[in-house]
Design a protein around this motif. Structure first.
Motif, PDB file in Angstrom:
ATOM      1  N   LEU A   1      -0.929   7.669   1.135  1.00 20.19           N
ATOM      2  CA  LEU A   1      -0.625   6.494   1.963  1.00 20.19           C
ATOM      3  C   LEU A   1      -1.254   5.229   1.390  1.00 20.19           C
ATOM      4  N   LYS A   2      -2.454   5.369   0.859  1.00 15.77           N
ATOM      5  CA  LYS A   2      -3.042   4.135   0.329  1.00 15.77           C
ATOM      6  C   LYS A   2      -2.427   3.796  -1.027  1.00 15.77           C
TER       7      LYS A   2
ATOM      8  N   THR B   1       6.258  11.532   8.657  1.00 22.45           N
ATOM      9  CA  THR B   1       5.235  10.713   8.013  1.00 22.45           C
ATOM     10  C   THR B   1       5.754   9.296   7.751  1.00 22.45           C
TER      11      THR B   1
ATOM     12  N   GLY C   1       7.054   4.348  11.698  1.00 26.83           N
ATOM     13  CA  GLY C   1       6.529   2.986  11.630  1.00 26.83           C
ATOM     14  C   GLY C   1       5.087   2.897  12.086  1.00 26.83           C
ATOM     15  N   GLU C   2       4.682   3.835  12.958  1.00 25.51           N
ATOM     16  CA  GLU C   2       3.295   3.854  13.437  1.00 25.51           C
ATOM     17  C   GLU C   2       2.321   4.030  12.283  1.00 25.51           C
ATOM     18  N   ILE C   3       2.724   4.784  11.295  1.00 25.10           N
ATOM     19  CA  ILE C   3       1.857   5.040  10.153  1.00 25.10           C
ATOM     20  C   ILE C   3       2.090   3.989   9.064  1.00 25.10           C
ATOM     21  N   LEU C   4       3.354   3.734   8.738  1.00 21.89           N
ATOM     22  CA  LEU C   4       3.649   2.888   7.586  1.00 21.89           C
ATOM     23  C   LEU C   4       3.608   1.391   7.879  1.00 21.89           C
ATOM     24  N   GLY C   5       3.970   0.996   9.113  1.00 19.17           N
ATOM     25  CA  GLY C   5       4.144  -0.432   9.369  1.00 19.17           C
ATOM     26  C   GLY C   5       5.452  -0.900   8.763  1.00 19.17           C
ATOM     27  N   PRO C   6       5.936  -2.083   9.177  1.00 18.22           N
ATOM     28  CA  PRO C   6       7.280  -2.519   8.790  1.00 18.22           C
ATOM     29  C   PRO C   6       7.495  -2.708   7.285  1.00 18.22           C
ATOM     30  N   LYS C   7       6.480  -3.228   6.576  1.00 22.31           N
ATOM     31  CA  LYS C   7       6.684  -3.518   5.148  1.00 22.31           C
ATOM     32  C   LYS C   7       6.917  -2.247   4.342  1.00 22.31           C
ATOM     33  N   MET C   8       6.006  -1.272   4.530  1.00 20.87           N
ATOM     34  CA  MET C   8       6.109  -0.014   3.779  1.00 20.87           C
ATOM     35  C   MET C   8       7.317   0.792   4.261  1.00 20.87           C
TER      36      MET C   8
END
Ligand code: B12
Lengths: 223, 340
Positions: free
Chosen positions: B165-166, B207, B210-217
């Protein structure tokens, strides 16, 4: 040349901005100038991570961003470590954390561990799919203050109660605060299984653990 | 009275054509409906059925027969893909789904790129495609849904998820390379499913929430690679369901960019409103899995009718079911929809 205050602020900002190289460079500038002091950990690193955690709670940062901030904090800490010898800060307390057996979900638990650690606690992370007896064994071994248990699945959440029963069976239930969390968990479920507290987010977990430690200290004083 | 077969009904719904009533389905994979109660009754049990095609197809049939869901859904877990790409699996138990023991790689930079064709060599892929083949031949009126774990979830099942993720931010190039690699193998797997009779492919990518990635990712990775996979499956001539987990407020505009024929969402998403906002969207969902597990047949029956009133195109559970859900609760759900 920048003052120590300016560099401290710059360090915190580099952490918030996810700038790993910059955080490392600022930390080096601080140590090169001979300005290292223990309060930098609080005013530079913890301050930066605190702000990052706040952005995450507010929905401005997501997991990739928060983890990058943690990396920047880690890079700066690595620079400072040789200078901390013998004066490592006393952790606020020790927290054993893990995701209960059966459950592979560990992203939320990892975030909670990270934020608790950034808030000044020693964190023993047992990973995921952790059997009840491992929580208890680790808590005894580490003389932990708090056991934090995560479950994201309704099928595994009942195993959280096993940890508490095991503590009771061994007569050591009152030594530890037990905090539970994860999507399907609620305050009423926490009460039902005999946990001390439920926290809905990483920030709430820190607040609750702080309260617990406060209460524990007062108890000790009273005794 | 039903005029259409379940297969016609689902396929027509996916094309936004008129149907006699709403279909009610559960695609398998993440949305596995092999409940403990069913397996105890029939004796076709997990974890064995994750491996053996004769058992897998029997269990898929049992689920269809007992629950009232109008499809076969295979497999029953999200680990087939990651196993083929190198991660060791703990197959769980009757009530506990399989999970990754430990991800094969620590970093996106460590991934060994296996040549195309590894999917074909996996014994579990073989069990899945043989089951699809058998069921689609024997029951041509029932849609056989092949379930895929999406590109982000599969990638984060072969690379340590936190590092992965990072690295979506910090090692973009290497991260894209891994996602591209994984998506290629998912396309191969989908092709095997389609060649063996899959009526529909369903992609679930928890995975990628959107809760994990956010809109950009979400846009940069989830939308891009899910669409790449969907486009490839469309080229095989088969429709695709895409399931996105969790809260979606922050990624709602991106949802309309997904190429799936139907978009399936979690319980807290207001599908009625989403339908109004994006009227070209074919919606699928979204009866709460917590309601299905903890509520009673009466309440479930009533809530199911709300989905019908809101004219959700394809009715299904909102996300992954708990294996301890009572069969009578699921039956109340499917009955409510079928009586329409
Ligand atoms: C991502 C995900 C996955 C990923 C997990 C990757 C990983 N390494 O973690 C993968 C793809 C592997 C996966 C697999 C499965 N999943 Co899943 N998954 C999710 C999903 C979409 C998001 C979870 C997440 O990481 N959120 C982001 C984090 C940051 O949020 P969080 O976990 O809630 O954590 C926050 C708080 O809860 C709290 N918190 C969390 N832990 C703790 C601990 C303590 C002590 C405290 C105080 C607080 C706290 O603080 C965190 C930060 O603010 C959820 C649905 C959802 N929306 O939650 C389903 C969900 C958890 N999965 C579900 C299912 C069914 C599965 C599978 C069984 C599917 C299958 N058929 O195989 C398998 C699991 C197999 C197994 N045996 O474990 C179901 C569970 C249903 C149930 N029975 O309860 C869910 C709820 C989906 C649903 N139905 O709505 N999944």
């Amino acid at each position: 040349m920048a003052t120590k205050e300016e560099l401290t602020h710059k360090l915190a900002q580099a952490i918030v901005d996810m700038e790993v190289d910059e955080a490392e460079a600022v930390a080096k500038a601080i140590t090169d100038a001979g300005w290292f002091s223990m309060d930098l950990l609080e005013k530079g690193i913890a301050a930066g991570m605190g702000q990052a955690s706040q952005y995450y709670e507010d929905g401005e940062y997501f997991i990739p961003e928060l983890l990058s901030c943690a990396d920047a904090a880690e890079a700066a800490t690595d620079v400072f470590r040789p200078y901390m010898q013998g004066q490592a800060p006393e952790p606020k307390g020790c927290v054993v954390i893990g995701a209960i057996c059966g459950d592979t979900h560990d992203i939320g638990k990892n975030i909670v561990a990270l934020v608790i650690q950034a808030a000044g606690y020693e964190v023993i992370d047992l990973g995921r799919d952790v059997p009840a007896q491992d929580f208890v064994a680790a808590a005894e071994r580490e003389q932990a203050d708090v056991i934090a248990i995560a479950s994201l699945m309704t099928t595994s959440m009942n195993h959280m109660a096993d940890v508490i029963q095991l503590l009771e069976k061994r007569g050591i239930r009152d030594r530890y605060g037990v905090v539970v969390g994860g999507k399907p968990i609620s305050a009423s479920f926490a009460r039902e299984i005999g946990a001390d507290r439920y926290a809905a987010s990483a920030g709430a977990a820190v607040r609750i653990i702080d309260e617990w430690m406060q209460a524990k200290k007062q108890m000790q004083v009273a005794e | 009275m039903d005029v259409l077969t379940p297969k016609e009904r689902l396929l027509r719904s996916l094309k936004k054509e008129k149907v006699d009533r709403h279909p009610v389905i559960c695609p398998g994979g993440m949305m596995n409906a092999a409940l403990v109660e069913i397996m105890q009754h029939t004796g076709h049990t997990l974890p064995e059925a994750h491996h053996v095609d004769s058992l897998m197809r029997e269990l898929a049939y049992d689920v269809y027969d007992n629950t009232g869901f109008e499809n076969f859904g295979i497999p029953f877990c999200m680990t087939v893909e990651a196993e083929a790409l190198g991660s060791p699996i703990d197959f769980g138990s009757l009530s506990c789904e399989p999970k990754i023991k430990v991800e094969a790689y620590k970093s996106v930079k460590d991934v060994e790129f296996k040549p195309r064709g590894v999917m074909e060599k996996s014994s579990r892929v073989a069990a899945v495609v043989q089951s699809l083949h058998y069921l689609s031949e024997k029951y041509p009126d029932v849609p056989a849904i092949g379930s895929l774990t999406g590109p982000l979830s599969t990638s984060a099942s072969i690379v340590d998820p936190m590092t992965f993720l990072k690295q979506l931010r910090r090692e973009k190039e290497a991260a894209h390379k891994v996602l591209d690699y994984v998506t290629g193998h998912l396309i191969d797997y989908a092709q095997l499913m389609v060649d063996n009779g899959a009526t529909v492919i369903s992609i679930a990518d928890p995975t990628a929430t959107g809760e994990i990635l956010g809109p950009k990712m979400f846009k940069e990775y989830a939308v891009y690679y899910i669409n790449k996979l969907v486009d490839a499956i469309h080229a095989m001539g088969v429709p695709v369901i895409v399931h996105i987990c969790g809260e979606m407020a922050m990624v709602k505009p991106q949802i309309a960019e997904l190429h799936g024929d139907a978009i399936s969402v979690d319980a807290f998403v207001n599908l009625k409103q989403m339908k109004e906002e994006y009227n070209t969207l074919t919606t699928m969902g979204n009866l709460s899995t917590y309601l299905l597990e903890f509520s009673d047949p009466d309440t479930i029956y009533k809530q199911s009718k709300v989905l019908l009133r809101n004219n959700i195109d394809i009715i299904s559970p909102a996300c992954g079911l708990s294996t301890s859900t009572a069969l009578k609760n699921i039956q109340a759900f499917t009955t409510a929809i079928k009586e329409e």
